[in-house]
Design a protein around this motif. Structure first.
Motif, PDB file in Angstrom:
ATOM      1  N   LEU A 106     -26.723  28.829 -54.781  1.00 51.58           N
ATOM      2  CA  LEU A 106     -27.439  27.668 -54.339  1.00 51.58           C
ATOM      3  C   LEU A 106     -26.905  26.457 -54.862  1.00 51.58           C
ATOM      4  N   ARG A 107     -26.527  26.476 -56.201  1.00 51.89           N
ATOM      5  CA  ARG A 107     -26.331  25.057 -56.663  1.00 51.89           C
ATOM      6  C   ARG A 107     -25.195  25.649 -58.057  1.00 51.89           C
ATOM      7  N   GLY A 108     -24.464  24.406 -58.144  1.00 54.26           N
ATOM      8  CA  GLY A 108     -23.918  24.616 -59.498  1.00 54.26           C
ATOM      9  C   GLY A 108     -22.191  25.258 -59.247  1.00 54.26           C
ATOM     10  N   HIS A 109     -21.649  25.489 -60.483  1.00 50.04           N
ATOM     11  CA  HIS A 109     -20.544  26.241 -60.496  1.00 50.04           C
ATOM     12  C   HIS A 109     -20.187  27.265 -61.592  1.00 50.04           C
ATOM     13  N   GLY A 110     -20.083  28.613 -61.282  1.00 43.31           N
ATOM     14  CA  GLY A 110     -19.908  29.581 -62.142  1.00 43.31           C
ATOM     15  C   GLY A 110     -19.115  30.621 -61.655  1.00 43.31           C
ATOM     16  N   HIS A 111     -19.008  31.761 -62.513  1.00 40.62           N
ATOM     17  CA  HIS A 111     -18.483  32.803 -62.275  1.00 40.62           C
ATOM     18  C   HIS A 111     -19.137  34.116 -62.090  1.00 40.62           C
ATOM     19  N   LEU A 112     -18.765  34.969 -61.227  1.00 46.65           N
ATOM     20  CA  LEU A 112     -19.681  36.566 -61.208  1.00 46.65           C
ATOM     21  C   LEU A 112     -18.533  37.230 -61.934  1.00 46.65           C
ATOM     22  N   LEU A 113     -18.808  37.938 -62.912  1.00 44.17           N
ATOM     23  CA  LEU A 113     -17.829  38.877 -63.531  1.00 44.17           C
ATOM     24  C   LEU A 113     -18.515  40.244 -63.331  1.00 44.17           C
ATOM     25  N   PHE A 173     -18.421  43.457 -72.189  1.00 45.29           N
ATOM     26  CA  PHE A 173     -17.498  43.566 -71.018  1.00 45.29           C
ATOM     27  C   PHE A 173     -16.320  43.643 -71.741  1.00 45.29           C
ATOM     28  N   ARG A 174     -15.385  44.249 -70.873  1.00 48.20           N
ATOM     29  CA  ARG A 174     -13.902  44.097 -71.438  1.00 48.20           C
ATOM     30  C   ARG A 174     -13.140  42.873 -71.352  1.00 48.20           C
ATOM     31  N   LYS A 175     -13.582  41.920 -70.488  1.00 50.68           N
ATOM     32  CA  LYS A 175     -13.324  40.508 -70.292  1.00 50.68           C
ATOM     33  C   LYS A 175     -14.227  39.312 -70.809  1.00 50.68           C
ATOM     34  N   LEU A 176     -13.969  38.259 -71.209  1.00 46.21           N
ATOM     35  CA  LEU A 176     -14.620  37.174 -71.488  1.00 46.21           C
ATOM     36  C   LEU A 176     -14.089  35.959 -70.702  1.00 46.21           C
ATOM     37  N   ILE A 177     -15.047  35.038 -70.296  1.00 47.20           N
ATOM     38  CA  ILE A 177     -14.663  33.520 -69.735  1.00 47.20           C
ATOM     39  C   ILE A 177     -14.789  32.722 -70.806  1.00 47.20           C
ATOM     40  N   LYS A 180     -10.831  26.568 -72.343  1.00 49.97           N
ATOM     41  CA  LYS A 180      -9.634  26.458 -73.145  1.00 49.97           C
ATOM     42  C   LYS A 180      -8.939  25.092 -72.543  1.00 49.97           C
ATOM     43  N   ASN A 181      -8.601  24.048 -73.520  1.00 50.54           N
ATOM     44  CA  ASN A 181      -8.106  22.921 -72.953  1.00 50.54           C
ATOM     45  C   ASN A 181      -9.011  22.294 -71.673  1.00 50.54           C
ATOM     46  N   GLY A 182     -10.244  22.466 -71.817  1.00 48.57           N
ATOM     47  CA  GLY A 182     -11.245  21.988 -70.729  1.00 48.57           C
ATOM     48  C   GLY A 182     -11.387  22.789 -69.504  1.00 48.57           C
ATOM     49  N   LYS A 183     -10.663  24.022 -69.505  1.00 48.01           N
ATOM     50  CA  LYS A 183     -10.622  24.966 -68.170  1.00 48.01           C
ATOM     51  C   LYS A 183     -11.121  26.407 -68.453  1.00 48.01           C
ATOM     52  N   PRO A 184     -11.683  26.937 -67.739  1.00 48.27           N
ATOM     53  CA  PRO A 184     -12.213  28.289 -67.888  1.00 48.27           C
ATOM     54  C   PRO A 184     -10.852  29.258 -67.993  1.00 48.27           C
ATOM     55  N   ILE A 185     -10.795  30.202 -68.871  1.00 48.55           N
ATOM     56  CA  ILE A 185      -9.922  31.227 -68.784  1.00 48.55           C
ATOM     57  C   ILE A 185     -10.442  32.561 -69.034  1.00 48.55           C
ATOM     58  N   ILE A 186      -9.823  33.751 -68.523  1.00 49.65           N
ATOM     59  CA  ILE A 186     -10.274  35.022 -68.831  1.00 49.65           C
ATOM     60  C   ILE A 186      -9.613  35.733 -69.782  1.00 49.65           C
ATOM     61  N   ILE A 187     -10.159  36.282 -70.841  1.00 49.57           N
ATOM     62  CA  ILE A 187      -9.380  36.925 -72.051  1.00 49.57           C
ATOM     63  C   ILE A 187      -9.974  38.274 -72.271  1.00 49.57           C
ATOM     64  N   ASP A 188      -9.248  38.854 -72.757  1.00 53.83           N
ATOM     65  CA  ASP A 188      -9.779  40.497 -73.320  1.00 53.83           C
ATOM     66  C   ASP A 188     -10.873  39.882 -74.524  1.00 53.83           C
TER      67      ASP A 188
END
Ligand code: NI
Length: 194
Positions: A106-113, A173-177, A180-188
C-alpha cells in the motif's frame, strides 16, 4: 438489504497513509522483541538502551482459526537500521507449512524475502500496487529499504495456518538484506545455522 446486520460480514478500514485501523489495536514489536534477530546484536542493544522504539506493528483481527476462514490485515514496518541492516519483521514459517499467503503493498518501498527448508530463495521488491504470492512452504520476512517512509502491506492467509517464529529465531534466514554504499544488497547470513 434489511438483514445486512445478520450477514456477519466485516468492514474494517485500514488507512492508506499510516496503515492503521481507527478502532482496532495492532500487535506491536519493539526493538527489545527483536533480540538476536539482527546481525549486529550489540548495535541493537545500544539502540534499546537509548530508546526502545517501535519496529513494526500488525493486525490480528481474531478471525476464527478454521480452514475455511481467511486471516487478513496490514503490517506497518517503520524505517530504520541496526548497523547496516534494515528494519525487518521477524519472519516465520506457517505451522501448516503447505499454506500460501498474499501480500499487497500500500505504501513505501521494501523487499519480501522468502526461503524454504531446501534453501530455495525468493526475493521480491515491493512498491505501492505490487502484490506478491508467497508460495506454500516458504518462510517470509519483510524488509523496509526506505530511509523515511513506513513500508505498509495488506496480507491474507488461511486462518488456521499458524505462525512458527521459533525456527527463524533459532536459525535465521540464509540471506540478509543490508545497505552498502547507500544501496540494498543481498548477502549470505554469517550467523545462519543449518
Ligand atoms: Ni505468514
Amino acid at each position: 438489504m434489511e438483514n445486512i446486520k445478520n450477514l456477519k460480514s466485516l468492514a474494517i478500514c485500514f488507512n492508506l497513509e499510516d496503515g492503521l485501523s481507527p478502532n482496532r489495536e495492532p500487535t506491536k514489536r519493539m526493538l527489545s522483541a527483536m533480540d538476536g534477530m539482527y546481525l549486529d546484536n550489540n548495535a541493537l542493544k545500544n539502540m534499546i538502551k537509548e530508546k526502545d522504539i517501535l519496529v513494526y506493528e500488525f493486525y490480528e483481527l481474531g478471525i476464527p482459526e478454521d480452514p475455511g476462514e481467511l486471516a487478513y490485515g496490514t503490517t506497518i514496518l517503520y524505517p530504520g537500521k541496526i548497523g547496516d541492516e534494515y528494519f525487518m519483521t521477524k519472519g516465520h514459517f506457517h505451522y501448516k507449512i503447505d499454506t500460501a499467503e498474499i501480500y499487497y503493498c500500500l505504501r513505501g518501498h521494501g523487499h519480501l524475502l522468502m526461503e524454504n527448508a531446501e534453501g530455495d530463495i525468493e526475493l521480491r521488491e515491493m512498491t505501492p500496487g505490487v502484490s506478491v504470492y508467497v508460495p506454500p512452504k516458504f518462510a517470509h520476512r519483510s524488509i523496509n529499504i526506505s530511509d523515511t517512509e513506513p513500508f505498509i502491506m495488506f496480507f491474507v492467509f488461511r486462518a488456521d495456518a499458524g505462525h512458527d517464529y521459533k525456527t527463524i529465531e533459532t536459525k535465521g534466514f540464509r540471506k540478509l538484506i543490508i545497505e552498502k554504499n547507500g544501496k540494498p544488497i543481498i548477502i549470505d547470513n554469517p550467523k545462519w545455522k543449518l
